[in-house]
Design an enzyme around this catalytic site. Structure first.
Site, PDB file in Angstrom:
ATOM      1  N   HIS A  42      12.055-113.510 -62.621  1.00  0.00           N
ATOM      2  CA  HIS A  42      11.692-113.075 -63.967  1.00  0.00           C
ATOM      3  C   HIS A  42      11.820-114.204 -64.991  1.00  0.00           C
ATOM      4  CE1 HIS A  42      11.686-108.831 -62.654  1.00  0.00           C
ATOM      5  NE2 HIS A  42      10.963-108.639 -63.739  1.00  0.00           N
TER       6      HIS A  42
ATOM      7  N   ASN B  46       6.640-101.129 -61.742  1.00  0.00           N
ATOM      8  CA  ASN B  46       6.262-102.440 -61.216  1.00  0.00           C
ATOM      9  C   ASN B  46       6.229-102.396 -59.681  1.00  0.00           C
ATOM     10  OD1 ASN B  46       5.473-105.085 -61.277  1.00  0.00           O
ATOM     11  ND2 ASN B  46       7.314-105.861 -62.258  1.00  0.00           N
TER      12      ASN B  46
END
Length: 496
Positions: free
Chosen positions: A362, A331
């Site tokens: 998140h 990521n």
């Protein structure tokens, strides 16, 4: 019945997202061929990219897609109405707060566990873009250039984006569904057809004396990434049910399986979850490349690189020999965002602050917070080991190989141990797993972080500055001498 209904809804959402991504891939090819910067104006490219992005979002998420426009509109108003001195802070709080509100209501009000395909996924990427633009405008208009590091100078925005440019950057069809995040300057350069990244054509762009084009074809790279997507999807569909992650917390499995077998199974079960991320992120990267976005100059062999906005490097992930190397290749664009927005700017405990920001970004599942709190401890321990132990193994290739093998195994197990709450989501199963392991990695990492000293980051930077200063002074003196010699030669030639 409820479980079957939930599974059918998740499957339908995944299918819709996949169909939209395939449509976006075909649209990207059309966009590059027929709306190339040499054929049309930036205004038209902005309008088409934005309208297509909103259409795909509405097709996938229905009226929930209006959150994308509302979040972007509110933060743009903040940028216009507030001064550049503090707008980056306001945008961070508002954008992250809006995202968190949507995540909390989706999880605890509507349906807990429906995380496979939801409208907050695109909002996460838009939040990154909103905050990145706000900080980069602040750097470009409010901060003196000598107070910025090299990366901040490169990304600084010197003028306020127009409303169309802002919405095009946030909601374009190439990244509306799965990202990845990119620099605003890079995106605007792509739309306008002006190269933003430095390209050294004399050294890197020539092969056999022939200069490469500034606008190379991405077809080969797109095909390669689509092949990677196909393999990743095939692997995931074939092995995901063989080693389910939930078995790690099964009572019979814990009671009857030796500990070494539990360690091996943990690694295999977490290994089988990665291909779905490889598939999604590589497909998103291929879509951007198909539109002509993502070119990053040429490598040492004169070959074009299309990794400007790539989100992962699969081989570096699977062969990572340290926690940092794994995170640097997983990521990637999110890691860059966290570094630019938080780590480089937080005056106290930047590592802990960065992990906490990542957990908030998140979502609202408790497992995310367990993962990132564990990540803080493991990062500090890994840093301590690297600073204190690694130098003893650099004396010979054999010792280095032994060190790499040991650290590879330790890194892979530490990663699996860290992220299993991220997959399990809930507190109960996550703590049950950690109890079955007696919190051994938590305890070991805390002891390593305490016993092995590591100097704070600001002290390490201070120690590096005296070493850099003489080299700079010598460079300056050498350049001055060269200028003097050049002047003497020119005056001598004139006299002759």
């Amino acid at each position: 019945l409820i479980s079957k209904t939930r599974g059918s809804i998740i499957l339908l959402c995944c299918q819709l997202s996949f169909i939209c991504q395939l449509c976006a891939l075909l649209t990207a090819v059309w966009f590059r061929l027929y709306l190339h910067p040499s054929k049309t104006s930036p205004f038209v490219r902005h309008v088409v990219a934005t309208l297509l992005g909103i259409y795909f979002a509405l097709f996938c998420f229905g009226w929930y897609a209006l959150h994308f426009l509302l979040q972007s509109g509110i933060t743009y108003g903040i940028m216009i109405l507030t001064g550049v001195e503090h707008m980056h802070k306001y945008c961070l709080v508002v954008a992250l707060g809006y995202l968190s509100f949507c995540q909390i209501t989706r999880v605890y009000v509507f349906d807990y566990g429906m995380y496979s395909a939801d409208f907050t996924g695109p909002m996460m990427v838009i939040t990154q873009k909103i905050t990145s633009v706000a900080f980069e405008i602040h750097d470009g208009e409010c901060v003196k250039e000598d107070q910025l590091n090299q990366g901040q100078k490169l990304l600084a925005i010197r003028r306020m984006p127009s409303l169309l440019e802002y919405f095009s950057y946030n909601c374009n069809f190439m990244g509306i569904l799965a990202g990845p995040t990119c620099s605003y300057n890079d995106y605007i350069a792509f739309i306008e057809g002006t190269p933003y990244r430095h390209r050294d054509l004399e050294n890197k762009g020539k092969v056999n004396g022939k200069s490469r084009l500034n606008d190379p074809s991405p077809n080969t790279e797109v095909i390669r990434k689509l092949a990677t997507c196909f393999i990743s999807l095939l692997v995931f569909l074939s092995v995901c049910k063989v080693c389910p992650v939930e078995r790690n917390v099964d009572d019979d499995f814990i009671a009857t399986t030796p500990f070494y077998a539990q360690v091996v199974y943990l690694y295999l079960s977490m290994l089988t979850t990665r291909p779905k991320y490889y598939f999604v992120w590589t497909l998103a990267d291929a879509i951007n490349n198909a539109a002509g976005f993502g070119f990053n100059g040429y490598d040492s062999n004169g070959l074009p690189q299309w990794d400007l906005i790539s989100n992962l490097r699969i081989m570096n992930i699977e062969l990572a020999t340290s926690f940092k190397v794994f995170l640097d290749n997983w990521n990637i664009q999110t890691a860059h965002w966290l570094k630019r927005v938080c780590y480089e700017r937080c005056p106290y405990n930047p590592t802990a602050a960065t992990f906490l920001l990542s957990a908030m970004w998140h979502g609202a599942y408790p497992g995310y917070y367990l993962t990132f709190l564990t990540g803080i401890v493991i990062t500090l321990a890994a840093r301590a080991v690297r600073h204190n132990v690694r130098p003893y193994f650099m004396g010979s290739p054999t010792l280095k190989f032994v060190y790499d093998v040991i650290t590879w195994a330790a890194t892979q197990i530490a990663i699996c141990y860290t992220v299993i709450p991220f997959v399990l989501l809930s507190v109960g199963p996550s703590l049950k797993f950690y109890r079955s392991w007696y919190f051994c990695i938590h305890i070991g990492c805390i002891l390593l972080a305490i016993v092995l000293p590591v100097k704070p980051r600001h002290l390490r930077l201070k120690e590096q500055q005296p070493a850099i200063q003489p080299s700079l002074e010598s460079t300056d003196s050498n350049s001055n001498q060269k200028q003097k010699i050049k002047g003497w030669r020119m005056s001598l030639q004139k006299k002759l």
